[in-house]
Design an enzyme around this catalytic site. Structure first.
Site, PDB file in Angstrom:
ATOM      1  N   GLU A 158       0.889  -1.180   0.000  1.00 39.47           N
ATOM      2  CA  GLU A 158       0.000   0.000   0.000  1.00 39.47           C
ATOM      3  C   GLU A 158       0.909   1.206   0.000  1.00 39.47           C
ATOM      4  OE1 GLU A 158      -1.474   3.347   1.343  1.00 39.47           O
ATOM      5  OE2 GLU A 158      -1.508   2.182   3.207  1.00 39.47           O
TER       6      GLU A 158
ATOM      7  N   CYS B  26      -2.082   8.219   4.576  1.00 41.74           N
ATOM      8  CA  CYS B  26      -2.168   7.813   3.168  1.00 41.74           C
ATOM      9  C   CYS B  26      -3.505   8.218   2.575  1.00 41.74           C
ATOM     10  CB  CYS B  26      -2.000   6.304   3.044  1.00 41.74           C
ATOM     11  SG  CYS B  26      -0.559   5.641   3.876  1.00 41.74           S
TER      12      CYS B  26
END
Length: 539
Positions: A291, A325
């Site tokens: 990720e 994020c």
């Protein structure tokens, strides 16, 4: 022996820490205790504490004078020792009954939410510069959820068995990967730091774990919980080392079985290239789960509720200083509601307090370290010099006491302005105002603007508008939110991950991630095998 079932998990409740509550008093005490003690943090390899070279000082991001401890940086020897330890321990660990592995991580969850709750929260506040709410939802609740739900998903995976024909028993052996797993974790979430090495371990793998050097402080406490929960030495080996050494000695090792990564897109792509360049040397093809970055959006339709949008923008862009994020870093606003929405947002931002984490009235705190601070400041200076940018608020920064950057909102008329396209990872939101009659075209613009596809949200009351956004932006976000901010994914409720340049979308917090750490073996047992090669049609 038995077909054991783990307790059905529920999400860990979030404590309020409101004035007058006992948990607030306990947290204040934990903060005071940690500030008085400096921790000497070793690497943990095969259960041994390793200290090599000169120690590196750890200070609080919001207060350069607050020294929290020191850590050590290993190299070739420590990396190779960790790999050897992981490979040797694997023989024991993969033979463990799965319920014994499960018990360790269920205990870790209860230690985390019980006796360690205030310690790990205080450490996260001081080491990561998070306010108490951000620490609680991350270091305690989400990490405990990962431990409990991942164990539950392991049980579900083992129960996924094939059908059988008469006289045959078919079954699947969910083997751990052959080799070791390399877990690389970022600075911004303690829950990710705990999850990336433990998820493969639950499935019988052993790991070399490299936490971000800026947060070895909280990594130390995670390892302490693992060990107290009964995790055998060598299952998770914590090594702090230089990136160049990692690439040379970990990524090129023939026994590399998998990579569990969260971090920058550039680093992940470099790792993938290294693996690709050495693909013929591995014992098996490494599983690569990552990720990475995001350029997360809030898209607003003119039917949206102003106060709901303003709250989502303020929280989505500026909680934890935008160092998520999933943080909102671009917003698309219809011209008809922009004046009213702008007034509400600017009023909210003006009321934000920023400073030390021990002052509970502060909504924002500090940027994690010098490198991150300098990167964000460079974007702000670029915007200051650009004729295409108008600062609506913020833009100021200072590093004399800690790494502080004001919540900053920039308006641009250029739909491909640099700050609309590139990840900043800080408290900077760029706004593009579009004509109401170009809603559909602007949705398509949003989809094309960024290489990332992590999170995004649509705000609208008009259901047709919601459906259009849902369709056009289907591939623009792996986690899509309707009338909510694009942050705050909860384990088992919104499994997390994105595609495109945002990663492999293997969905942390779900069965989909856990099954990646297995190499299934199909077993067919025939009870009465045939004794003549001839088939009936041959008669």
């Amino acid at each position: 022996m038995g077909n054991f079932k783990v307790p059905v998990p529920t999400n860990e409740p979030i404590y309020s820490y409101a004035p007058g509550t006992p948990e607030r008093d306990k947290l204040v005490q934990a903060l005071a205790d940690l500030k008085r003690e400096k921790y000497d943090i070793p690497m943990i390899i095969g259960g041994r504490e390793i200290r090599v070279g000169g120690p590196h000082k750890i200070t609080a991001p919001h207060d350069h004078t607050l020294e929290l401890g020191q850590y050590y940086q290993g190299g070739k020897n420590e990396i190779n020792q960790a790999i050897e330890s992981a490979l040797e321990t694997k023989k024991l660990w993969e033979a463990f009954p799965w319920e014994e592995r499960a018990a360790i991580f269920l205990k870790a969850a209860d230690l985390l939410t019980g006796p360690y709750r205030y310690l790990i929260n205080a450490a996260t506040m001081l080491g990561h510069s998070k306010n108490i709410f951000q620490a609680e939802i991350d270091a305690v609740c989400e990490l405990a959820d990962f431990f409990r739900f991942n164990v539950y998903y392991a049980e579900q995976i083992y129960n996924m068995q094939p059908d059988n024909a008469p006289g045959i028993w078919d079954r699947i052996d969910y083997r751990p990967l052959e080799g070791f797993v390399f877990a690389v974790t970022p600075f911004n979430f303690v829950s990710i730091a705990g999850n990336l090495p433990s998820a493969p371990a639950i499935m019988g793998n052993t790991c070399l774990w490299k936490p971000a050097s800026s947060v070895t402080y909280t990594a130390h406490f995670i390892m302490k919980i693992f060990r107290e929960a009964g995790l055998p030495d060598g299952v998770i080996n914590m090594v702090t080392a230089r990136g160049a050494d990692v690439g040379e000695y970990v990524l090129k090792n023939e026994h590399l079985a998998g990579i569990h990564f969260t971090g920058s897109t550039g680093t992940f792509q470099t790792m993938w290239r290294t693996v690709g360049g050495n693909i013929a040397n591995y014992r098996s093809y490494p599983r690569i789960v990552g990720e990475t970055g995001g350029k997360d959006f809030i898209f607003v339709h003119n039917s949206a509720v102003i106060d709901e949008v303003a709250t989502a923008i303020t929280r989505g862009a500026f909680e934890y200083q935008g160092q998520k994020c999933s943080a909102a870093s671009r917003a698309y606003i219809p011209r008809s509601i922009w004046p009213q929405l702008k007034e509400r947002i600017l009023a909210d931002v003006k009321s934000i307090r920023m400073g030390d984490v021990v002052e509970f009235g502060n909504f924002m705190n500090a940027i994690i370290d010098r490198n991150a601070y300098d990167t964000i400041v460079e974007y702000i200076r670029y915007a200051e010099e650009s004729p295409d940018a108008e600062f609506l608020c913020g833009g100021n920064y200072a590093d004399s006491k800690g790494y502080f950057i004001e919540p900053t909102i920039i308006l641009t008329g250029d739909p491909h302005f640099r700050l609309l396209e590139e990840e900043i990872f800080g408290p900077v939101l760029t706004v593009f105002v579009y004509n109401d009659d170009r809603y559909f075209e602007t949705l398509e613009l949003c989809d094309r603007t960024s290489p990332y596809a992590l999170t995004g949200s649509i705000f609208a009351v008009d259901r047709i508008a919601v459906q259009q956004a849902n369709t056009v932006l289907r591939n623009a976000a792996g986690n899509f939110y309707i009338n909510d901010k694009p942050t705050g994914a909860v384990v088992a409720q919104q499994p997390f991950g994105g595609a495109r340049a945002s990663g492999t979308n293997d969905k942390a917090g779900s069965l989909l991630n856990m099954i990646r750490w297995t190499s299934p073996r199909t077993i067919k047992e025939t009870f009465v095998p045939p004794r003549d090669y001839r088939y009936p049609f041959m008669e």
